[in-house]
Write a protein that holds these residues in place. Structure first.
Motif, PDB file in Angstrom:
ATOM      1  N   ARG A 229       0.840  -1.202   0.000  1.00 39.15           N
ATOM      2  CA  ARG A 229       0.000   0.000   0.000  1.00 39.15           C
ATOM      3  C   ARG A 229       0.880   1.259   0.000  1.00 39.15           C
ATOM      4  O   ARG A 229       0.570   2.276   0.605  1.00 39.15           O
ATOM      5  CB  ARG A 229      -0.978   0.004   1.186  1.00 39.15           C
ATOM      6  CG  ARG A 229      -2.055  -1.062   1.055  1.00 39.15           C
ATOM      7  CD  ARG A 229      -3.129  -0.921   2.112  1.00 39.15           C
ATOM      8  NE  ARG A 229      -3.890   0.331   1.973  1.00 39.15           N
ATOM      9  CZ  ARG A 229      -4.874   0.520   1.096  1.00 39.15           C
ATOM     10  NH1 ARG A 229      -5.201  -0.444   0.243  1.00 39.15           N
ATOM     11  NH2 ARG A 229      -5.517   1.671   1.063  1.00 39.15           N
ATOM     12  N   TRP A 232      -0.633   4.815  -0.889  1.00 39.52           N
ATOM     13  CA  TRP A 232      -1.659   5.445  -0.033  1.00 39.52           C
ATOM     14  C   TRP A 232      -1.177   6.796   0.501  1.00 39.52           C
ATOM     15  O   TRP A 232      -0.037   6.914   0.885  1.00 39.52           O
ATOM     16  CB  TRP A 232      -1.988   4.537   1.157  1.00 39.52           C
ATOM     17  CG  TRP A 232      -3.044   5.122   2.038  1.00 39.52           C
ATOM     18  CD1 TRP A 232      -4.387   4.981   1.949  1.00 39.52           C
ATOM     19  CD2 TRP A 232      -2.805   5.978   3.166  1.00 39.52           C
ATOM     20  NE1 TRP A 232      -5.006   5.703   2.939  1.00 39.52           N
ATOM     21  CE2 TRP A 232      -4.066   6.327   3.693  1.00 39.52           C
ATOM     22  CE3 TRP A 232      -1.660   6.518   3.768  1.00 39.52           C
ATOM     23  CZ2 TRP A 232      -4.202   7.175   4.815  1.00 39.52           C
ATOM     24  CZ3 TRP A 232      -1.797   7.358   4.858  1.00 39.52           C
ATOM     25  CH2 TRP A 232      -3.053   7.667   5.367  1.00 39.52           C
ATOM     26  N   PRO A 233      -2.061   7.817   0.522  1.00 39.79           N
ATOM     27  CA  PRO A 233      -3.518   7.816   0.278  1.00 39.79           C
ATOM     28  C   PRO A 233      -3.906   7.927  -1.186  1.00 39.79           C
ATOM     29  O   PRO A 233      -5.099   8.037  -1.474  1.00 39.79           O
ATOM     30  CB  PRO A 233      -3.988   9.035   1.064  1.00 39.79           C
ATOM     31  CG  PRO A 233      -2.839   9.989   0.980  1.00 39.79           C
ATOM     32  CD  PRO A 233      -1.611   9.115   1.061  1.00 39.79           C
ATOM     33  N   GLY A 235      -4.176   6.166  -4.986  1.00 43.55           N
ATOM     34  CA  GLY A 235      -4.539   4.806  -5.355  1.00 43.55           C
ATOM     35  C   GLY A 235      -3.488   4.166  -6.248  1.00 43.55           C
ATOM     36  O   GLY A 235      -2.516   4.802  -6.672  1.00 43.55           O
ATOM     37  N   TYR A 240      -6.081  -0.680  -5.590  1.00 45.38           N
ATOM     38  CA  TYR A 240      -6.859   0.050  -4.563  1.00 45.38           C
ATOM     39  C   TYR A 240      -7.074   1.477  -5.043  1.00 45.38           C
ATOM     40  O   TYR A 240      -6.285   2.029  -5.828  1.00 45.38           O
ATOM     41  CB  TYR A 240      -6.200   0.014  -3.187  1.00 45.38           C
ATOM     42  CG  TYR A 240      -4.746   0.374  -3.107  1.00 45.38           C
ATOM     43  CD1 TYR A 240      -4.323   1.699  -2.933  1.00 45.38           C
ATOM     44  CD2 TYR A 240      -3.769  -0.615  -3.192  1.00 45.38           C
ATOM     45  CE1 TYR A 240      -2.987   2.023  -2.823  1.00 45.38           C
ATOM     46  CE2 TYR A 240      -2.422  -0.307  -3.100  1.00 45.38           C
ATOM     47  CZ  TYR A 240      -2.031   1.017  -2.915  1.00 45.38           C
ATOM     48  OH  TYR A 240      -0.701   1.329  -2.814  1.00 45.38           O
ATOM     49  N   ASP A 243      -7.795   7.226  -1.289  1.00 49.01           N
ATOM     50  CA  ASP A 243      -8.549   7.426  -0.042  1.00 49.01           C
ATOM     51  C   ASP A 243      -9.085   8.860  -0.067  1.00 49.01           C
ATOM     52  O   ASP A 243      -8.447   9.782   0.436  1.00 49.01           O
ATOM     53  CB  ASP A 243      -7.615   7.192   1.145  1.00 49.01           C
ATOM     54  CG  ASP A 243      -8.342   7.232   2.489  1.00 49.01           C
ATOM     55  OD1 ASP A 243      -9.441   7.808   2.544  1.00 49.01           O
ATOM     56  OD2 ASP A 243      -7.778   6.699   3.466  1.00 49.01           O
ATOM     57  N   THR A 244     -10.261   9.022  -0.653  1.00 48.14           N
ATOM     58  CA  THR A 244     -10.781  10.378  -0.873  1.00 48.14           C
ATOM     59  C   THR A 244     -11.106  11.084   0.435  1.00 48.14           C
ATOM     60  O   THR A 244     -10.975  12.316   0.521  1.00 48.14           O
ATOM     61  CB  THR A 244     -12.019  10.339  -1.768  1.00 48.14           C
ATOM     62  OG1 THR A 244     -12.978   9.429  -1.238  1.00 48.14           O
ATOM     63  CG2 THR A 244     -11.652   9.902  -3.177  1.00 48.14           C
ATOM     64  N   HIS A 246      -9.441  10.797   3.259  1.00 46.43           N
ATOM     65  CA  HIS A 246      -8.169  11.291   3.794  1.00 46.43           C
ATOM     66  C   HIS A 246      -7.691  12.511   3.001  1.00 46.43           C
ATOM     67  O   HIS A 246      -7.245  13.506   3.585  1.00 46.43           O
ATOM     68  CB  HIS A 246      -7.115  10.190   3.731  1.00 46.43           C
ATOM     69  CG  HIS A 246      -5.811  10.578   4.346  1.00 46.43           C
ATOM     70  ND1 HIS A 246      -5.469  10.280   5.657  1.00 46.43           N
ATOM     71  CD2 HIS A 246      -4.764  11.292   3.834  1.00 46.43           C
ATOM     72  CE1 HIS A 246      -4.275  10.779   5.916  1.00 46.43           C
ATOM     73  NE2 HIS A 246      -3.816  11.392   4.830  1.00 46.43           N
TER      74      HIS A 246
END
Length: 275
Positions: A229, A232-233, A235, A240, A243-244, A246
């Motif tokens: 990951r 992250w945040p 994608g 994945y 992370d909208t 965040h």
């Protein structure tokens, strides 16, 4: 035998020197956020960023932390979350050298280095105001035309480093990029490439018919670190989504210096904050 080194994330961050000229991927494509977080914790200073061709939270964090001396880009934005607040604040306060560019100009100048050329011609920026701010871009007449035929010559861009995140690397150092061809250009043009990956691939990526076309050969990869990951945040395509929540929280919090400092502390990204 593979020449790529396999090291941990902190070691990879330590190998990016202060003052380095670093190419970053766009915010929709393989952003190495885990490596960026490691750089912020180190901390790093005086980076010269080249966005290929835009950036988002990655550049905004580095700028807000005082780690950036200059940035060449077509834009820095948080996209649907609005302007990049620390980039905007730094520009307003005249704390950051911004080298205006365009998407095709950055791609073309990297392609010049990729091909071992000193410059690349480009026509589409003729007549734009940006030429007034780029004295290093030269306008000349096409030597093959019978009459006046102006064209812009862009000096080649050769970053010290290209850094990005990818889904897989195999043990030969080959890295699967999928459909993101700009990462291939970055790695070809840069002196060195440092890559973080979600996982190691059990096999040879270049020997797989379905994966070979999207694979960067290990000869262009200097070092790889495992970072699950690691985007992250942001994608990673087909794995994945951004992370909208965040990102929206960051956009609100980073509007002020105090809010940015609180975000950095809450996400354990200190001690690189400037006093």
């Amino acid at each position: 035998m593979a020449s790529t080194q396999f090291i941990d994330l902190a070691d990879l961050a330590d190998r990016i020197p202060d003052g380095a000229f670093v190419a970053l991927p766009p915010d929709y494509s393989n952003v190495p956020m885990a490596l960026t977080h490691a750089l912020l914790r180190r901390p790093v200073r005086d980076l010269r960023l080249l966005c290929v061709p835009t950036s988002g939270i990655q550049a905004d964090l580095l700028i807000g932390a005082g780690a950036v001396a200059s940035i060449e880009c077509a834009a820095v934005s948080l996209g649907e979350q609005g302007p990049a607040p620390r980039f905007t604040a730094a520009v307003v306060a005249d704390r950051l050298t911004v080298i205006d560019s365009t998407c095709p100009a950055i791609h073309a100048a990297l392609q010049a280095s990729e091909k071992g050329l000193p410059f690349m011609p480009l026509r589409g920026i003729l007549g734009s105001d940006i030429l007034q701010h780029r004295p290093d871009w030269k306008v000349m007449d096409n030597p093959f035309a019978e009459g006046p035929d102006p064209i812009v010559l862009l000096p080649a861009l050769q970053p010290d480093l290209a850094i990005f995140h990818a889904r897989w690397a195999d043990r030969q150092g080959n890295v699967w990029l999928g459909r993101r061809r700009e990462l291939m250009t970055m790695a070809h043009a840069a002196r060195r490439s440092f890559v973080t990956v979600e996982a190691f691939f059990d096999g040879d990526l270049l020997a797989e018919d379905e994966l070979a076309a999207g694979t960067l050969p290990g000869i262009y990869v200097d070092a790889v670190a495992l970072a699950p990951r690691g985007a992250w945040p942001m994608g990673l395509a087909d794995l994945y989504a951004p992370d909208t929540a965040h990102l929206a929280g960051y956009a609100r919090q980073a509007r002020t210096e105090d809010g940015f400092r609180a975000y950095m502390a809450a996400n354990h990204l200190e001690p690189s904050l400037v006093g």
